[in-house]
Motif scaffolding. Structure first.
Motif, PDB file in Angstrom:
ATOM      1  N   UNK A 336      16.096  -2.294   0.228  1.00 20.24           N
ATOM      2  CA  UNK A 336      16.099  -3.055  -1.025  1.00 20.24           C
ATOM      3  C   UNK A 336      14.853  -3.922  -1.170  1.00 20.24           C
ATOM      4  N   UNK A 337      14.138  -4.158  -0.057  1.00 24.69           N
ATOM      5  CA  UNK A 337      12.922  -4.960  -0.116  1.00 24.69           C
ATOM      6  C   UNK A 337      11.660  -4.106  -0.202  1.00 24.69           C
ATOM      7  N   UNK A 338      11.808  -2.864  -0.583  1.00 23.69           N
ATOM      8  CA  UNK A 338      10.637  -2.006  -0.757  1.00 23.69           C
ATOM      9  C   UNK A 338       9.698  -2.590  -1.807  1.00 23.69           C
ATOM     10  N   UNK A 339       8.394  -2.483  -1.534  1.00 20.09           N
ATOM     11  CA  UNK A 339       7.373  -2.963  -2.467  1.00 20.09           C
ATOM     12  C   UNK A 339       6.533  -1.772  -2.924  1.00 20.09           C
ATOM     13  N   UNK A 340       6.535  -1.503  -4.205  1.00 20.35           N
ATOM     14  CA  UNK A 340       5.779  -0.380  -4.766  1.00 20.35           C
ATOM     15  C   UNK A 340       4.293  -0.709  -4.909  1.00 20.35           C
ATOM     16  N   UNK A 341       3.980  -1.976  -5.072  1.00 22.34           N
ATOM     17  CA  UNK A 341       2.611  -2.392  -5.385  1.00 22.34           C
ATOM     18  C   UNK A 341       1.781  -2.555  -4.114  1.00 22.34           C
ATOM     19  N   UNK A 342       1.529  -1.440  -3.442  1.00 20.88           N
ATOM     20  CA  UNK A 342       0.715  -1.447  -2.235  1.00 20.88           C
ATOM     21  C   UNK A 342      -0.249  -0.258  -2.279  1.00 20.88           C
ATOM     22  N   UNK A 343      -1.206  -0.256  -1.373  1.00 17.04           N
ATOM     23  CA  UNK A 343      -2.103   0.885  -1.245  1.00 17.04           C
ATOM     24  C   UNK A 343      -1.287   2.108  -0.836  1.00 17.04           C
ATOM     25  N   UNK A 344      -1.446   3.183  -1.570  1.00 21.17           N
ATOM     26  CA  UNK A 344      -0.788   4.444  -1.222  1.00 21.17           C
ATOM     27  C   UNK A 344      -1.870   5.481  -0.934  1.00 21.17           C
ATOM     28  N   UNK A 345      -1.685   6.189   0.165  1.00 16.84           N
ATOM     29  CA  UNK A 345      -2.696   7.152   0.588  1.00 16.84           C
ATOM     30  C   UNK A 345      -2.414   8.524   0.005  1.00 16.84           C
ATOM     31  N   UNK A 346      -2.622   8.639  -1.288  1.00 21.50           N
ATOM     32  CA  UNK A 346      -2.495   9.941  -1.925  1.00 21.50           C
ATOM     33  C   UNK A 346      -3.550  10.888  -1.349  1.00 21.50           C
ATOM     34  N   UNK A 347      -3.183  12.137  -1.242  1.00 22.03           N
ATOM     35  CA  UNK A 347      -4.072  13.125  -0.611  1.00 22.03           C
ATOM     36  C   UNK A 347      -5.424  13.155  -1.313  1.00 22.03           C
ATOM     37  N   UNK A 348      -6.488  12.828  -0.576  1.00 22.26           N
ATOM     38  CA  UNK A 348      -7.832  12.731  -1.146  1.00 22.26           C
ATOM     39  C   UNK A 348      -8.854  12.980  -0.052  1.00 22.26           C
ATOM     40  N   UNK A 349      -9.111  14.250   0.302  1.00 18.99           N
ATOM     41  CA  UNK A 349     -10.039  14.560   1.396  1.00 18.99           C
ATOM     42  C   UNK A 349     -11.459  14.083   1.139  1.00 18.99           C
ATOM     43  N   UNK A 350     -11.872  14.011  -0.129  1.00 20.68           N
ATOM     44  CA  UNK A 350     -13.222  13.530  -0.428  1.00 20.68           C
ATOM     45  C   UNK A 350     -13.351  12.050  -0.081  1.00 20.68           C
ATOM     46  N   UNK A 351     -12.330  11.288  -0.402  1.00 15.11           N
ATOM     47  CA  UNK A 351     -12.343   9.871  -0.058  1.00 15.11           C
ATOM     48  C   UNK A 351     -12.294   9.696   1.457  1.00 15.11           C
ATOM     49  N   UNK A 352     -11.557  10.561   2.116  1.00 19.62           N
ATOM     50  CA  UNK A 352     -11.494  10.517   3.576  1.00 19.62           C
ATOM     51  C   UNK A 352     -12.870  10.752   4.174  1.00 19.62           C
ATOM     52  N   UNK A 353     -13.558  11.759   3.679  1.00 16.10           N
ATOM     53  CA  UNK A 353     -14.896  12.061   4.190  1.00 16.10           C
ATOM     54  C   UNK A 353     -15.859  10.904   3.942  1.00 16.10           C
ATOM     55  N   UNK A 354     -15.734  10.279   2.772  1.00 18.05           N
ATOM     56  CA  UNK A 354     -16.617   9.156   2.447  1.00 18.05           C
ATOM     57  C   UNK A 354     -16.367   7.974   3.381  1.00 18.05           C
ATOM     58  N   UNK A 355     -15.129   7.709   3.720  1.00 21.23           N
ATOM     59  CA  UNK A 355     -14.819   6.610   4.631  1.00 21.23           C
ATOM     60  C   UNK A 355     -15.390   6.848   6.024  1.00 21.23           C
ATOM     61  N   UNK A 356     -15.292   8.087   6.497  1.00 26.38           N
ATOM     62  CA  UNK A 356     -15.853   8.391   7.808  1.00 26.38           C
ATOM     63  C   UNK A 356     -17.370   8.270   7.799  1.00 26.38           C
ATOM     64  N   UNK A 357     -17.995   8.693   6.722  1.00 26.99           N
ATOM     65  CA  UNK A 357     -19.445   8.549   6.598  1.00 26.99           C
ATOM     66  C   UNK A 357     -19.832   7.080   6.579  1.00 26.99           C
TER      67      UNK A 357
END
Length: 535
Positions: A336-357
């Motif tokens: 019941x204390x779930x919070x929707x307003x947080x960072x969600x890691x939707x599938x995004x391999x391009x963003x993943x690659x950019x973070x590693x770079x």
């Protein structure tokens, strides 16, 4: 298929094992069980199937002592002051009623005077005081001590009443008091950590132990002096079958009556006219646990965030869970204390690659694996070999992450070869039945009992500590929102998906309900007294 979906909160722990028939120890397999039809008796290992349910079990517990914190010794053998109902709310069990002081620091309980342990002795307030005091004893290796850290003292008022005084208000206390009560006299002169009780348990639940064959099976029979409703099924055999294919085959061959099944098996089992398949709502999530003590790669939050973005949770739900689940984004998603307003890691391999770079990782030698300062972006992901879903998730992640230049090697091992605290990363499963405190504080606060990956975040520590002592839901919600936001930004896990609990059973079995279940369907036997077997 029987769909029993009711997903709101979490579940009680699963069943496992019963307690002793006499004294403080289990009897050997010489115990006889009467055949209801013929009147003849047979050894426990050869008991009649007339009113016996054989459960094919994934796990075999080594210690059956609620003080030490086994989650698999609740509903069958042990009962607590409180129990949870079908909506996962705490209700009186051994306690008949309770009062809370105006300052919310003292709970006074009256208890039943007709509760018998399986050795025939009467449960009193002394046993309750002993159980809680032992959990708090630092010389006892209790994995649930953190659940009771806000308890200041436990005092007997009479044989049928006691008080619990808190250091600070603790609204989750009633949920914690579902812990099973043990008989104090069984531990006289013994170290609780190594006591014979741990393999020869004595409780006050609806079933008692007939025999125990370590690593193989335990046999239990109905406890006729149980204070509650008498169980309908006379005998239960808990048979250790770690291989899911073996369990399904024995179910189809009528060698067992009920078992937990994997998503890939559902269609075949549904096609068997002698079986029912149950799809039950669950708070059971799968994730990759990052181990900060063993693998220094995870010290950079960008590496963890990149791996999270490179995980396609919907693909896991669709292809590996066969649709029996949903994408995960928070450990409190079903609370019941779930919070929707947080960072969600939707599938995004391009963003993943950019973070590693951005973090300085590059393939400088052209071998397809990213490196930095002479170190490869390489680690091992461990999964239990008998868990089809986890092994398949690990295989999928290893393949997907390699596209990013991450060398992730899957290591599928038996549980006897796994020490989660030593794994660089681990495919973890978790799920809580009770208050939001239950599987957050002890998982994610610095140094807590189940913080296997040695995660540490000051904001998380502060939010979870404060959430324990807030008495108003609005204040607790604010604390848990702060926790979830901090956890999402600085993840301890790569949260992947929540899974439905899948069970299959012989049609002669009736009783499973739509109560939301926990990890690997934990809690399915919460109402075992009401289960029946038809001819």
């Amino acid at each position: 298929m029987k769909k029993l979906n009711k997903v709101i909160c979490l579940s009680l722990s699963a069943m496992m094992l019963a307690a002793a028939i006499s004294g403080c120890g289990a009897k050997e397999t010489t115990d006889a069980v009467q055949n209801e039809t013929t009147g003849e008796t047979a050894p426990a290992g050869e008991m009649s199937r007339d009113n016996t349910m054989i459960y094919g079990a994934e796990f075999m517990v080594e210690k059956f002592n609620p003080i030490l914190g086994s989650e698999y010794c609740d509903a069958m053998i042990f009962r607590g002051l409180m129990k949870t109902d079908v909506d996962c709310q705490p209700q009186c069990d051994i306690a008949t009623d309770y009062e809370i002081s105006d300052d919310l620091l003292t709970y006074t309980f009256n208890i039943r005077d007709d509760v018998k342990f399986h050795d025939g002795t009467t449960l009193t307030a002394d046993d309750v005081v002993f159980t809680i005091s032992s959990i708090l004893d630092e010389n006892v290796n209790s994995s649930i001590r953190s659940d009771f850290l806000l308890v200041d003292k436990v005092e007997k008022l009479s044989d049928t009443s006691l008080s619990i005084t808190l250091k600070e208000p603790f609204p989750a206390l009633l949920d914690k008091l579902t812990v099973g009560i043990v008989p104090e006299h069984c531990f006289e002169g013994q170290d609780i950590n190594t006591a014979d009780f741990n393999v020869n348990p004595v409780g006050c639940g609806p079933y008692k132990l007939v025999s125990l064959e370590a690593g193989t099976k335990c046999t239990m029979t109905r406890f006729d002096d149980y204070y509650g409703d008498k169980a309908q099924i006379e005998n239960i055999i808990y048979l250790y079958l770690p291989d899911y294919n073996t369990r399904a085959l024995q179910l189809k061959n009528n060698e067992i009556d009920f078992t937990f099944v994997e998503p890939s098996q559902v269609k075949e089992l549904e096609a068997d006219e002698n079986l029912d398949v149950y799809v039950i709502g669950s708070a059971d999530y799968r994730c990759v646990m990052y181990n900060f003590q063993v693998c220094d790669l995870f010290e950079d939050v960008r590496v963890r965030q990149a791996l999270n973005y490179a995980t396609d949770g919907q693909a896991v739900v669709d292809a590996i869970a066969h649709g029996y689940g949903q994408i995960a984004y928070s450990p409190l998603q079903k609370n019941k204390f779930n919070c929707e307003d947080i960072v969600k890691y939707d599938y995004d391999p391009e963003k993943a690659a950019a973070l590693l770079k951005e973090a300085g990782w590059a393939d400088t030698d052209g071998d397809g694996i990213l490196d930095k300062d002479g170190e490869k972006l390489s680690f091992t992901l461990t999964a239990p070999v008998d868990d089809e879903v986890r092994v398949n998730i690990g295989t999928y992640l290893s393949s997907e992450w390699k596209k990013l230049g991450v060398d992730c090697t899957l290591s599928a091992l038996g549980w006897d070869a796994i020490d989660i605290t030593k794994c660089e990363s681990f495919l973890l499963g978790w799920g809580s039945p009770f208050d939001a405190d239950n599987d957050t504080y002890r998982l994610f606060t610095t140094g807590s009992a189940d913080n296997y990956g040695f995660y540490s975040n000051e904001t998380v520590d502060k939010a979870l500590s404060e959430a324990r002592t807030k008495t108003e839901d609005a204040d607790r919600a604010a604390c848990y929102a702060e926790f979830q936001k901090a956890f999402a930004e600085d993840p301890a896990y790569d949260l992947i998906c929540y899974l439905d609990a899948l069970y299959a059973g012989n049609k002669r079995i009736s009783g499973p309900t739509d109560k939301v279940l926990g990890h690997h369907g934990a809690g399915i036997f919460w109402n075992i007294e009401d289960w029946t077997i038809s001819e």
